[in-house]
Design an enzyme around this catalytic site. Structure first.
Site, mmCIF file in Angstrom:
data_model
loop_
_atom_site.group_PDB
_atom_site.id
_atom_site.type_symbol
_atom_site.label_atom_id
_atom_site.label_comp_id
_atom_site.label_asym_id
_atom_site.label_seq_id
_atom_site.Cartn_x
_atom_site.Cartn_y
_atom_site.Cartn_z
ATOM 1 N N THR A 50 -7.919 6.189 -3.972
ATOM 2 C CA THR A 50 -8.758 7.352 -3.643
ATOM 3 C C THR A 50 -10.218 7.095 -4.015
ATOM 4 O O THR A 50 -11.116 7.743 -3.483
ATOM 5 C CB THR A 50 -8.277 8.600 -4.419
ATOM 6 N N ASP A 186 -11.875 1.379 -12.085
ATOM 7 C CA ASP A 186 -11.652 0.517 -13.251
ATOM 8 C C ASP A 186 -12.824 0.589 -14.226
ATOM 9 O O ASP A 186 -12.650 0.812 -15.424
ATOM 10 C CB ASP A 186 -11.458 -0.952 -12.810
HETATM 11 C C1 GLA Z 1 -8.048 -1.733 -7.759
HETATM 12 C C2 GLA Z 1 -9.533 -1.446 -7.573
HETATM 13 C C3 GLA Z 1 -9.848 0.033 -7.872
HETATM 14 C C4 GLA Z 1 -8.916 0.973 -7.102
HETATM 15 C C5 GLA Z 1 -7.465 0.534 -7.265
HETATM 16 C C6 GLA Z 1 -6.520 1.330 -6.383
HETATM 17 O O1 GLA Z 1 -7.687 -1.597 -9.106
HETATM 18 O O2 GLA Z 1 -10.300 -2.276 -8.407
HETATM 19 O O3 GLA Z 1 -11.210 0.306 -7.578
HETATM 20 O O4 GLA Z 1 -9.301 1.062 -5.746
HETATM 21 O O5 GLA Z 1 -7.284 -0.844 -6.953
HETATM 22 O O6 GLA Z 1 -6.531 2.672 -6.746
#
Ligand code: GLA
Length: 400
Positions: A50, A186
Protein backbone atom coordinates in the site's frame (compact mmCIF):
# COMPACT_ATOMS: atom_id res chain seq x y z
CA UNK A 1 7.79 -19.14 25.75
CA UNK A 2 9.66 -17.15 23.20
CA UNK A 3 10.94 -14.52 25.66
CA UNK A 4 14.14 -16.24 26.74
CA UNK A 5 15.08 -16.86 23.17
CA UNK A 6 14.29 -13.23 22.33
CA UNK A 7 16.46 -11.89 25.11
CA UNK A 8 19.38 -14.01 23.92
CA UNK A 9 18.97 -12.80 20.39
CA UNK A 10 18.76 -9.20 21.52
CA UNK A 11 22.19 -9.42 23.05
CA UNK A 12 23.53 -11.06 19.97
CA UNK A 13 24.45 -8.08 17.78
CA UNK A 14 25.79 -6.03 20.69
CA UNK A 15 27.98 -8.95 21.72
CA UNK A 16 29.92 -8.26 18.50
CA UNK A 17 30.81 -4.63 19.26
CA UNK A 18 34.37 -5.57 20.21
CA UNK A 19 34.79 -7.55 17.03
CA UNK A 20 33.62 -4.65 14.84
CA UNK A 21 36.15 -2.37 16.53
CA UNK A 22 38.90 -4.93 16.16
CA UNK A 23 38.21 -5.30 12.42
CA UNK A 24 38.02 -1.55 11.95
CA UNK A 25 41.45 -0.97 13.50
CA UNK A 26 42.95 -4.06 11.96
CA UNK A 27 41.77 -3.37 8.42
CA UNK A 28 41.69 0.39 8.20
CA UNK A 29 44.42 1.52 10.63
CA UNK A 30 44.80 2.26 14.33
CA UNK A 31 44.42 6.05 14.06
CA UNK A 32 41.15 7.72 15.03
CA UNK A 33 38.46 7.02 17.63
CA UNK A 34 35.48 4.96 16.51
CA UNK A 35 31.92 5.24 17.81
CA UNK A 36 29.06 2.73 17.63
CA UNK A 37 25.63 3.22 16.11
CA UNK A 38 22.66 0.94 15.51
CA UNK A 39 19.29 0.59 13.82
CA UNK A 40 16.58 -2.10 14.16
CA UNK A 41 14.84 -4.12 11.46
CA UNK A 42 11.11 -3.81 10.91
CA UNK A 43 8.14 -6.08 10.47
CA UNK A 44 4.98 -5.04 8.65
CA UNK A 45 1.79 -6.01 10.45
CA UNK A 46 -0.61 -5.01 7.69
CA UNK A 47 -0.50 -2.84 4.59
CA UNK A 48 1.06 -5.01 1.91
CA UNK A 49 2.18 -2.91 -1.08
CA UNK A 50 0.00 0.00 0.00
CA UNK A 51 2.93 2.37 0.66
CA UNK A 52 3.71 3.24 -2.98
CA UNK A 53 -0.04 3.65 -3.54
CA UNK A 54 -0.21 6.41 -0.91
CA UNK A 55 -2.12 4.02 1.33
CA UNK A 56 -2.07 2.94 4.97
CA UNK A 57 0.38 0.78 6.87
CA UNK A 58 0.77 -0.70 10.32
CA UNK A 59 4.26 -1.89 11.24
CA UNK A 60 6.85 -1.95 14.01
CA UNK A 61 10.54 -2.18 14.66
CA UNK A 62 11.92 -5.58 15.70
CA UNK A 63 14.39 -6.51 18.44
CA UNK A 64 17.08 -7.46 15.94
CA UNK A 65 19.48 -4.86 14.66
CA UNK A 66 22.44 -3.73 12.60
CA UNK A 67 25.36 -2.25 14.52
CA UNK A 68 28.19 -0.27 12.99
CA UNK A 69 31.57 0.87 14.31
CA UNK A 70 32.39 4.06 12.43
CA UNK A 71 34.86 6.91 12.34
CA UNK A 72 35.72 9.86 10.13
CA UNK A 73 38.93 9.88 8.08
CA UNK A 74 41.21 12.79 7.27
CA UNK A 75 41.11 11.82 3.55
CA UNK A 76 38.28 10.94 1.14
CA UNK A 77 38.53 7.13 1.32
CA UNK A 78 35.35 5.17 2.05
CA UNK A 79 36.09 1.78 3.62
CA UNK A 80 33.34 -0.68 4.47
CA UNK A 81 33.44 -4.17 5.92
CA UNK A 82 30.64 -6.61 6.78
CA UNK A 83 31.45 -9.07 9.53
CA UNK A 84 28.46 -11.22 8.51
CA UNK A 85 29.39 -11.42 4.84
CA UNK A 86 33.18 -11.13 5.27
CA UNK A 87 33.14 -8.63 2.43
CA UNK A 88 35.31 -5.50 2.22
CA UNK A 89 34.62 -2.59 -0.13
CA UNK A 90 36.99 0.31 -0.64
CA UNK A 91 36.10 3.39 -2.63
CA UNK A 92 36.13 7.15 -2.11
CA UNK A 93 33.71 10.05 -1.73
CA UNK A 94 34.67 11.28 -5.23
CA UNK A 95 34.04 7.90 -6.88
CA UNK A 96 30.87 7.06 -5.02
CA UNK A 97 28.73 5.33 -7.69
CA UNK A 98 26.38 2.31 -7.42
CA UNK A 99 28.21 -0.93 -8.15
CA UNK A 100 26.47 -4.34 -8.08
CA UNK A 101 29.78 -5.93 -7.02
CA UNK A 102 29.73 -3.78 -3.87
CA UNK A 103 26.69 -5.65 -2.46
CA UNK A 104 25.83 -4.49 1.07
CA UNK A 105 28.12 -1.44 0.76
CA UNK A 106 25.75 0.12 -1.77
CA UNK A 107 23.50 0.98 1.21
CA UNK A 108 25.99 3.16 3.17
CA UNK A 109 27.33 4.44 -0.16
CA UNK A 110 23.77 5.45 -1.13
CA UNK A 111 23.33 7.28 2.19
CA UNK A 112 26.60 9.19 1.73
CA UNK A 113 25.59 10.03 -1.83
CA UNK A 114 22.19 11.38 -0.71
CA UNK A 115 23.80 13.43 2.07
CA UNK A 116 26.27 14.91 -0.44
CA UNK A 117 23.34 15.73 -2.78
CA UNK A 118 21.65 17.47 0.15
CA UNK A 119 24.74 19.66 0.57
CA UNK A 120 26.33 17.86 3.54
CA UNK A 121 30.15 17.76 3.29
CA UNK A 122 30.91 14.11 4.04
CA UNK A 123 34.61 13.26 4.51
CA UNK A 124 36.16 9.82 4.16
CA UNK A 125 34.85 7.18 6.58
CA UNK A 126 35.59 3.71 7.92
CA UNK A 127 32.61 1.52 8.80
CA UNK A 128 32.39 -2.07 10.03
CA UNK A 129 28.93 -3.66 10.22
CA UNK A 130 27.46 -6.59 12.06
CA UNK A 131 23.81 -7.60 12.27
CA UNK A 132 21.52 -10.21 13.79
CA UNK A 133 18.74 -9.42 11.31
CA UNK A 134 18.62 -12.46 9.05
CA UNK A 135 19.39 -11.45 5.47
CA UNK A 136 16.55 -11.96 2.95
CA UNK A 137 14.01 -12.64 5.70
CA UNK A 138 11.79 -9.61 4.98
CA UNK A 139 12.87 -7.91 8.21
CA UNK A 140 14.49 -5.16 6.17
CA UNK A 141 18.14 -5.63 7.03
CA UNK A 142 18.87 -3.34 4.07
CA UNK A 143 16.85 -0.39 5.42
CA UNK A 144 18.46 -1.04 8.83
CA UNK A 145 21.95 -0.75 7.26
CA UNK A 146 20.83 2.51 5.67
CA UNK A 147 19.46 3.87 8.94
CA UNK A 148 22.52 2.76 10.99
CA UNK A 149 24.87 4.33 8.40
CA UNK A 150 22.90 7.57 8.48
CA UNK A 151 23.01 7.64 12.29
CA UNK A 152 26.77 7.14 12.09
CA UNK A 153 27.47 9.89 9.55
CA UNK A 154 25.17 12.43 11.24
CA UNK A 155 26.44 11.49 14.70
CA UNK A 156 30.11 11.75 13.75
CA UNK A 157 29.53 15.07 11.96
CA UNK A 158 27.40 16.26 14.88
CA UNK A 159 24.70 17.27 12.44
CA UNK A 160 21.05 17.43 13.50
CA UNK A 161 18.31 16.17 11.18
CA UNK A 162 14.62 15.52 11.80
CA UNK A 163 13.37 11.92 11.79
CA UNK A 164 11.17 12.78 8.84
CA UNK A 165 14.18 13.98 6.80
CA UNK A 166 16.18 10.93 7.87
CA UNK A 167 13.49 8.60 6.56
CA UNK A 168 13.56 10.39 3.21
CA UNK A 169 17.35 10.30 2.89
CA UNK A 170 17.20 6.51 3.41
CA UNK A 171 14.26 6.11 1.05
CA UNK A 172 16.00 8.13 -1.67
CA UNK A 173 19.19 6.09 -1.20
CA UNK A 174 17.18 2.90 -1.81
CA UNK A 175 15.34 4.32 -4.84
CA UNK A 176 18.11 6.34 -6.50
CA UNK A 177 21.24 4.44 -5.60
CA UNK A 178 20.23 0.84 -4.92
CA UNK A 179 17.53 1.07 -7.61
CA UNK A 180 14.44 -0.50 -6.00
CA UNK A 181 11.38 1.72 -6.61
CA UNK A 182 10.07 0.98 -3.10
CA UNK A 183 7.67 2.93 -0.93
CA UNK A 184 8.54 4.49 2.43
CA UNK A 185 7.34 1.64 4.70
CA UNK A 186 10.72 0.21 5.70
CA UNK A 187 12.66 3.41 6.21
CA UNK A 188 9.85 5.35 7.89
CA UNK A 189 9.07 2.53 10.32
CA UNK A 190 12.68 1.92 11.30
CA UNK A 191 13.36 5.60 11.91
CA UNK A 192 10.05 6.69 13.43
CA UNK A 193 8.76 3.74 15.40
CA UNK A 194 9.81 2.80 18.94
CA UNK A 195 9.98 -0.11 21.33
CA UNK A 196 6.55 -1.16 22.67
CA UNK A 197 4.74 0.68 19.90
CA UNK A 198 3.06 -0.07 16.61
CA UNK A 199 3.36 2.60 13.94
CA UNK A 200 0.32 3.59 11.91
CA UNK A 201 1.20 5.62 8.83
CA UNK A 202 -0.82 7.27 6.11
CA UNK A 203 1.59 7.33 3.18
CA UNK A 204 -0.48 10.02 1.45
CA UNK A 205 0.34 12.82 3.90
CA UNK A 206 2.83 10.96 6.15
CA UNK A 207 0.61 11.53 9.17
CA UNK A 208 1.67 8.89 11.65
CA UNK A 209 0.65 7.65 15.05
CA UNK A 210 2.65 5.61 17.55
CA UNK A 211 0.21 3.22 19.21
CA UNK A 212 1.55 2.04 22.59
CA UNK A 213 1.49 -1.72 22.50
CA UNK A 214 2.94 -4.75 24.24
CA UNK A 215 2.36 -8.26 23.05
CA UNK A 216 1.76 -9.72 26.52
CA UNK A 217 1.40 -13.44 25.92
CA UNK A 218 1.40 -13.05 22.16
CA UNK A 219 4.27 -12.48 19.79
CA UNK A 220 5.04 -12.28 16.10
CA UNK A 221 6.71 -15.27 14.53
CA UNK A 222 8.57 -14.67 11.29
CA UNK A 223 9.09 -17.87 9.29
CA UNK A 224 11.59 -17.96 6.47
CA UNK A 225 10.30 -20.24 3.70
CA UNK A 226 13.83 -20.83 2.37
CA UNK A 227 12.70 -19.55 -1.05
CA UNK A 228 15.16 -16.91 -2.23
CA UNK A 229 13.68 -13.59 -3.23
CA UNK A 230 15.28 -13.44 -6.66
CA UNK A 231 11.97 -12.42 -8.28
CA UNK A 232 11.44 -9.51 -5.95
CA UNK A 233 13.08 -6.76 -7.99
CA UNK A 234 11.37 -7.63 -11.28
CA UNK A 235 7.94 -8.54 -9.83
CA UNK A 236 7.96 -5.59 -7.43
CA UNK A 237 8.73 -3.18 -10.27
CA UNK A 238 6.00 -4.84 -12.35
CA UNK A 239 3.42 -4.29 -9.57
CA UNK A 240 4.46 -0.63 -9.23
CA UNK A 241 3.81 -0.23 -12.99
CA UNK A 242 0.52 -2.14 -12.86
CA UNK A 243 -0.75 0.12 -10.08
CA UNK A 244 0.26 3.18 -12.10
CA UNK A 245 -1.50 1.78 -15.17
CA UNK A 246 -4.67 1.11 -13.16
CA UNK A 247 -4.54 4.63 -11.76
CA UNK A 248 -4.15 6.15 -15.23
CA UNK A 249 -7.03 4.04 -16.60
CA UNK A 250 -9.32 5.10 -13.74
CA UNK A 251 -8.43 8.77 -14.18
CA UNK A 252 -9.28 8.41 -17.88
CA UNK A 253 -12.57 6.81 -16.90
CA UNK A 254 -13.40 9.97 -14.94
CA UNK A 255 -12.35 9.07 -11.37
CA UNK A 256 -10.90 12.22 -9.81
CA UNK A 257 -8.55 10.36 -7.48
CA UNK A 258 -5.02 11.31 -6.40
CA UNK A 259 -4.08 7.65 -5.91
CA UNK A 260 -5.68 4.19 -5.83
CA UNK A 261 -5.95 4.55 -2.06
CA UNK A 262 -8.63 7.23 -2.50
CA UNK A 263 -11.06 4.65 -3.83
CA UNK A 264 -13.73 3.58 -1.32
CA UNK A 265 -14.46 -0.14 -0.77
CA UNK A 266 -18.01 0.49 -2.09
CA UNK A 267 -16.54 1.51 -5.46
CA UNK A 268 -14.85 -1.85 -6.08
CA UNK A 269 -17.84 -3.38 -7.84
CA UNK A 270 -18.40 -0.52 -10.25
CA UNK A 271 -14.76 -0.23 -11.35
CA UNK A 272 -14.56 -3.91 -12.35
CA UNK A 273 -15.79 -3.45 -15.93
CA UNK A 274 -13.61 -0.37 -16.42
CA UNK A 275 -10.31 -2.18 -15.86
CA UNK A 276 -8.30 -5.01 -17.33
CA UNK A 277 -8.99 -8.04 -15.04
CA UNK A 278 -5.41 -8.24 -13.73
CA UNK A 279 -5.29 -4.52 -12.94
CA UNK A 280 -8.69 -4.85 -11.26
CA UNK A 281 -7.33 -7.52 -8.91
CA UNK A 282 -4.38 -5.28 -7.98
CA UNK A 283 -6.74 -2.40 -7.20
CA UNK A 284 -9.05 -4.63 -5.16
CA UNK A 285 -6.11 -5.71 -3.03
CA UNK A 286 -4.97 -2.13 -2.39
CA UNK A 287 -8.46 -0.91 -1.47
CA UNK A 288 -9.31 -3.83 0.82
CA UNK A 289 -5.82 -3.81 2.38
CA UNK A 290 -6.22 -0.14 3.32
CA UNK A 291 -9.52 -1.04 4.91
CA UNK A 292 -7.83 -3.84 6.88
CA UNK A 293 -5.16 -1.44 8.15
CA UNK A 294 -7.84 1.00 9.36
CA UNK A 295 -9.54 -1.81 11.23
CA UNK A 296 -6.24 -3.13 12.61
CA UNK A 297 -5.38 0.31 13.98
CA UNK A 298 -8.50 0.16 16.20
CA UNK A 299 -8.03 -3.49 17.05
CA UNK A 300 -4.40 -2.97 18.13
CA UNK A 301 -5.34 -0.14 20.50
CA UNK A 302 -7.90 -2.46 22.09
CA UNK A 303 -5.47 -5.41 22.04
CA UNK A 304 -8.03 -7.56 20.32
CA UNK A 305 -5.62 -10.26 19.17
CA UNK A 306 -8.37 -12.46 17.74
CA UNK A 307 -9.47 -9.75 15.32
CA UNK A 308 -5.86 -8.89 14.49
CA UNK A 309 -5.22 -12.55 13.61
CA UNK A 310 -8.34 -12.61 11.41
CA UNK A 311 -7.08 -9.48 9.60
CA UNK A 312 -3.69 -11.17 9.02
CA UNK A 313 -5.58 -14.07 7.41
CA UNK A 314 -7.74 -11.83 5.23
CA UNK A 315 -4.57 -9.96 4.19
CA UNK A 316 -2.92 -13.22 3.18
CA UNK A 317 -5.89 -14.30 1.06
CA UNK A 318 -5.97 -10.96 -0.70
CA UNK A 319 -2.20 -11.00 -1.35
CA UNK A 320 -2.32 -14.52 -2.67
CA UNK A 321 -5.43 -14.17 -4.82
CA UNK A 322 -5.35 -10.52 -5.96
CA UNK A 323 -1.83 -9.16 -5.65
CA UNK A 324 -0.25 -12.51 -6.53
CA UNK A 325 2.86 -11.90 -4.45
CA UNK A 326 2.74 -15.34 -2.88
CA UNK A 327 4.29 -18.51 -4.35
CA UNK A 328 3.72 -22.27 -4.10
CA UNK A 329 5.93 -22.69 -1.02
CA UNK A 330 4.41 -19.73 0.85
CA UNK A 331 0.95 -21.17 0.21
CA UNK A 332 2.01 -24.59 1.57
CA UNK A 333 3.60 -22.94 4.60
CA UNK A 334 0.56 -20.77 5.20
CA UNK A 335 -1.73 -23.80 5.22
CA UNK A 336 0.54 -25.69 7.63
CA UNK A 337 0.71 -22.66 9.94
CA UNK A 338 -3.10 -22.39 9.90
CA UNK A 339 -3.24 -25.81 11.60
CA UNK A 340 -0.39 -25.19 14.06
CA UNK A 341 -1.13 -24.59 17.77
CA UNK A 342 -1.55 -21.01 18.97
CA UNK A 343 -1.41 -19.42 15.51
CA UNK A 344 -4.02 -16.66 15.27
CA UNK A 345 -3.30 -15.62 11.69
CA UNK A 346 -0.50 -15.57 9.11
CA UNK A 347 0.34 -13.16 6.32
CA UNK A 348 3.14 -12.40 3.87
CA UNK A 349 5.91 -10.29 5.39
CA UNK A 350 7.40 -7.53 3.23
CA UNK A 351 7.35 -7.79 -0.54
CA UNK A 352 6.59 -11.53 -0.96
CA UNK A 353 7.46 -13.87 -3.87
CA UNK A 354 9.33 -16.07 -1.40
CA UNK A 355 11.01 -14.86 1.77
CA UNK A 356 8.92 -14.96 4.94
CA UNK A 357 5.49 -15.23 6.40
CA UNK A 358 4.62 -13.60 9.70
CA UNK A 359 2.20 -15.14 12.18
CA UNK A 360 0.52 -13.74 15.24
CA UNK A 361 1.03 -16.43 17.88
CA UNK A 362 -0.62 -16.94 21.24
CA UNK A 363 1.12 -18.47 24.26
CA UNK A 364 2.75 -21.37 22.41
CA UNK A 365 6.54 -21.63 22.26
CA UNK A 366 7.67 -21.32 18.66
CA UNK A 367 9.58 -24.61 18.99
CA UNK A 368 6.24 -26.43 19.35
CA UNK A 369 5.11 -24.88 16.09
CA UNK A 370 8.45 -25.67 14.48
CA UNK A 371 8.06 -29.32 15.50
CA UNK A 372 4.66 -29.46 13.78
CA UNK A 373 5.46 -27.59 10.61
CA UNK A 374 9.11 -28.13 9.71
CA UNK A 375 9.04 -31.75 8.57
CA UNK A 376 5.80 -31.69 6.52
CA UNK A 377 7.04 -28.51 4.82
CA UNK A 378 10.38 -30.10 4.04
CA UNK A 379 8.64 -33.18 2.68
CA UNK A 380 6.42 -31.15 0.39
CA UNK A 381 8.98 -28.60 -0.81
CA UNK A 382 12.46 -30.01 -0.08
CA UNK A 383 13.28 -26.76 1.76
CA UNK A 384 14.39 -25.89 5.29
CA UNK A 385 12.40 -23.47 7.43
CA UNK A 386 13.90 -20.93 9.84
CA UNK A 387 11.86 -19.43 12.70
CA UNK A 388 12.40 -15.95 14.16
CA UNK A 389 10.16 -14.88 17.05
CA UNK A 390 10.23 -11.08 17.22
CA UNK A 391 9.04 -8.30 19.44
CA UNK A 392 9.35 -4.55 19.01
CA UNK A 393 12.86 -3.05 19.19
CA UNK A 394 14.60 0.22 20.07
CA UNK A 395 14.69 3.12 17.60
CA UNK A 396 18.02 3.91 15.85
CA UNK A 397 20.72 5.74 17.74
CA UNK A 398 24.23 5.74 19.12
CA UNK A 399 25.36 2.91 21.40
CA UNK A 400 27.07 4.59 24.31
C1 GLA B 1 9.13 -4.04 0.45
C2 GLA B 1 9.32 -2.56 0.14
C3 GLA B 1 8.30 -1.71 0.92
C4 GLA B 1 6.87 -2.22 0.72
C5 GLA B 1 6.82 -3.73 0.95
C6 GLA B 1 5.46 -4.32 0.60
O1 GLA B 1 9.45 -4.31 1.78
O2 GLA B 1 10.63 -2.15 0.46
O3 GLA B 1 8.41 -0.35 0.53
O4 GLA B 1 6.37 -1.85 -0.54
O5 GLA B 1 7.79 -4.42 0.17
O6 GLA B 1 4.48 -3.79 1.43
Amino acid sequence: MAEKNLADKEKNARAHLGETLFELRNRFGKKGEARFFRAPGRVDWLGSHTDYNQGLILASTVNREIIVAARLRPDKALNFYSLNLKQAVNTSVDKNKPDPKHGFANYPKGIINELCQAGVKVPGMDMVFYGDIPIGANLSSSAAIEAASLEAVLGLLDRPMTRWERAFICWRAENNFVGLPCGILDQFTIINSKKDCALYLDCDNLASELIPFTFDRFYLLVIDSGVGRHLVKSEYTKRVHECRAAYTALRKAGYKIKSLSQLAPEQIKEIGPKLDPVLFKRVRHIVTENQRVSLARKVVSKKDFHKLGALFEAGYQSSSRDYENSCKELDILHDLMAKAPGVMGTRIAGAGWGGCLVSLVKKVDFREIEARVKKPYQKKTGRELRFFPVETGDAPGEII
